[in-house]
Design a protein around this motif. Structure first.
Motif, short mmCIF file in Angstrom:
data_model
loop_
_atom_site.label_atom_id
_atom_site.label_comp_id
_atom_site.label_asym_id
_atom_site.label_seq_id
_atom_site.Cartn_x
_atom_site.Cartn_y
_atom_site.Cartn_z
N ARG A 181 59.81 -20.43 37.13
CA ARG A 181 61.04 -20.59 37.05
C ARG A 181 61.79 -19.66 38.14
NH1 ARG A 181 63.24 -21.84 31.80
NH2 ARG A 181 65.56 -22.12 33.05
N ALA A 182 62.96 -19.84 38.42
CA ALA A 182 63.83 -19.71 39.32
C ALA A 182 64.19 -18.21 38.38
CB ALA A 182 64.81 -20.27 40.47
N ILE A 183 63.74 -17.14 39.00
CA ILE A 183 65.02 -16.53 37.81
C ILE A 183 66.03 -15.02 38.78
CG2 ILE A 183 64.39 -14.13 36.89
CD1 ILE A 183 62.90 -16.32 35.85
N PRO A 184 67.08 -15.21 38.11
CA PRO A 184 67.97 -13.58 38.50
C PRO A 184 67.94 -13.00 39.41
CG PRO A 184 68.83 -14.40 36.37
CD PRO A 184 67.20 -15.29 36.62
N LEU A 185 68.07 -12.29 40.88
CA LEU A 185 68.11 -10.56 41.03
C LEU A 185 67.89 -9.88 39.82
CD1 LEU A 185 67.80 -9.55 43.40
CD2 LEU A 185 70.04 -8.83 43.95
N ASP A 186 66.60 -9.10 40.05
CA ASP A 186 66.70 -7.71 38.53
C ASP A 186 67.99 -7.24 39.16
OD1 ASP A 186 63.79 -9.09 38.90
OD2 ASP A 186 62.74 -7.00 39.74
N GLY A 187 67.62 -6.85 37.76
CA GLY A 187 69.06 -6.20 37.96
C GLY A 187 69.25 -5.86 36.30
N VAL A 188 70.56 -5.44 35.60
CA VAL A 188 71.23 -5.23 34.22
C VAL A 188 72.32 -6.16 34.64
CG1 VAL A 188 72.46 -3.86 32.54
CG2 VAL A 188 70.36 -3.03 34.21
N TYR A 189 71.74 -6.96 33.22
CA TYR A 189 72.75 -7.94 33.11
C TYR A 189 74.15 -7.96 31.50
CZ TYR A 189 70.82 -10.02 37.32
OH TYR A 189 70.97 -10.53 38.52
N GLN A 232 77.32 -12.34 33.73
CA GLN A 232 77.36 -11.14 34.71
C GLN A 232 76.46 -10.12 35.14
OE1 GLN A 232 81.13 -9.27 34.51
NE2 GLN A 232 80.77 -7.63 35.71
N ARG A 233 76.25 -9.75 36.57
CA ARG A 233 75.22 -8.69 36.83
C ARG A 233 75.93 -7.44 37.15
NH1 ARG A 233 72.89 -6.80 41.24
NH2 ARG A 233 70.89 -5.67 41.57
N LEU A 234 75.46 -6.41 36.31
CA LEU A 234 75.75 -5.10 35.92
C LEU A 234 75.50 -3.93 37.20
CD1 LEU A 234 76.41 -3.95 32.05
CD2 LEU A 234 78.17 -4.98 33.98
N ARG A 235 74.60 -4.39 38.08
CA ARG A 235 74.14 -3.04 38.79
C ARG A 235 72.79 -3.72 38.60
NH1 ARG A 235 70.68 0.41 35.81
NH2 ARG A 235 71.23 0.71 33.83
N PRO A 236 72.14 -2.32 40.02
CA PRO A 236 70.70 -2.92 40.15
C PRO A 236 69.77 -2.04 39.32
CG PRO A 236 71.84 -1.66 41.71
CD PRO A 236 72.58 -1.87 41.30
#
Length: 322
Positions: free
Chosen positions: A225-233, A285-289
């Motif tokens: 699967r195409a996964i979003p960039l690692d991070g906190v969401y 929404q992405r919060l941070r890495p």
């Protein structure tokens, strides 16, 4: 075997061309339809309207696995949707018929003309809708000019549909994958016409979040699967039809020296055991890495901050309404 939905439009999904011959002529589109994004939706809704206006059946033909996964495995794209999700999304567009063909080397060796003739005979295809860059058959040698010439001989009308644009650029599955790779889940939602989401069964983790006072429901990540960039969401978590505000950590857990990538979801207002249950996670929404904290107190303070921000974001963000 066909799969039918139970409503006023009896739409069927077949997994081969060995199907009952349609009772009416068919307006067809061929494509991968990965993601069933805004461009796909625009094309297929227009196709459905054309079929209904002319007394024909509307149909889409697609493939699994993706042709590049068979012909160039090193360039195989990651999927935006599972096969089951794609079928469900196509079903919701009002199509009468969907054919999902297994793509293999034998199919890749079939000439474009032979394949079109097969669709003409088996599916009663009398109108074909394709994109301007469409090509098919052995070596992708059968493009729009060849389709048009053969269509004139057989009596198949060809409609070449220009790219659907959003924000001044064509909407494509590749564009959405690139947006996800940058963590821009809000933009991906605009291009898909729905939230980026993943559904899976909650698995037992190391219970680190529970010990910190922030228990998480853990979902394994599908490497295809195409996964979003690692991070906190900031996310919504949907369990048994109920939607809960949540924060998710996507990726590894460097503060615990773990390189296992998971989707770890902390539901803000839920108290109960989720192990073994199915959950859908919708990204907002992405919060941070993802960062490493040298002490657990710092990690807890950051999670508390993430939770506060998530509540603020979700208080002003209505759950997606299609």
């Amino acid at each position: 075997m066909p799969h039918k939905r139970d409503d006023s439009v009896a739409m069927s999904i077949y997994e081969s061309l060995d199907l009952p011959r349609p009772e009416r002529d068919v307006v067809l589109s061929i494509g991968s339809f990965d993601g069933v994004h805004l461009g796909h939706q625009h094309l297929l809704r227009s196709l459905v309207a054309q079929a209904r206006a002319t007394g024909r059946l509307s149909a889409a033909l697609t493939f699994y696995p993706h042709p590049r996964a068979v012909l160039r495995p090193d360039q195989a794209p990651q999927y935006l949707t599972t096969q089951e999700e794609r079928n469900e999304l196509l079903l919701n567009l009002g199509l009468d018929l969907v054919v999902v063909l297994r793509f293999d080397r034998a199919m890749a060796a079939t000439s474009g003309e032979d394949f079109v003739r097969l669709l003409y005979e088996r599916l009663r295809m009398r109108e074909l809708w394709v994109g301007s860059d469409f090509a098919m058959g052995r070596g992708r040698a059968f493009g729009v000019p060849e389709l048009r010439a053969l269509g004139e001989r057989l009596g198949i009308a060809l409609r070449v549909v220009p790219p659907y644009e959003h924000g001044g650029e064509p909407v494509s599955s590749t564009r959405i994958r690139n947006v996800l790779a940058a963590g821009e889940v809000a933009e991906a939602r605009e291009l898909l016409g729905r939230p980026v989401s993943f559904r899976g069964q909650v698995v037992e983790g190391a219970r680190r979040g529970h010990r910190l006072g922030f228990p998480t429901a853990n979902l394994p990540l599908d490497p295809n699967r195409a996964i979003p960039l690692d991070g906190v969401y900031v996310v919504w978590a949907v369990v048994d039809g109920c939607r809960y505000a949540a924060v998710a950590n996507l990726g590894a857990s460097p503060s615990f020296d773990s390189d296992t990538r998971l989707l770890e979801v902390h539901l803000l207002d839920y108290d109960g055991d989720l192990y073994g249950r199915m959950m859908t996670v919708e990204f907002v929404q992405r919060l941070r890495p993802v960062v490493r904290f040298e002490d657990l107190d710092g990690l807890v303070r950051q999670i508390e901050s993430d939770v506060r921000v998530a509540r603020e974001v979700l208080s002003g963000a209505r759950a997606f309404q299609p």
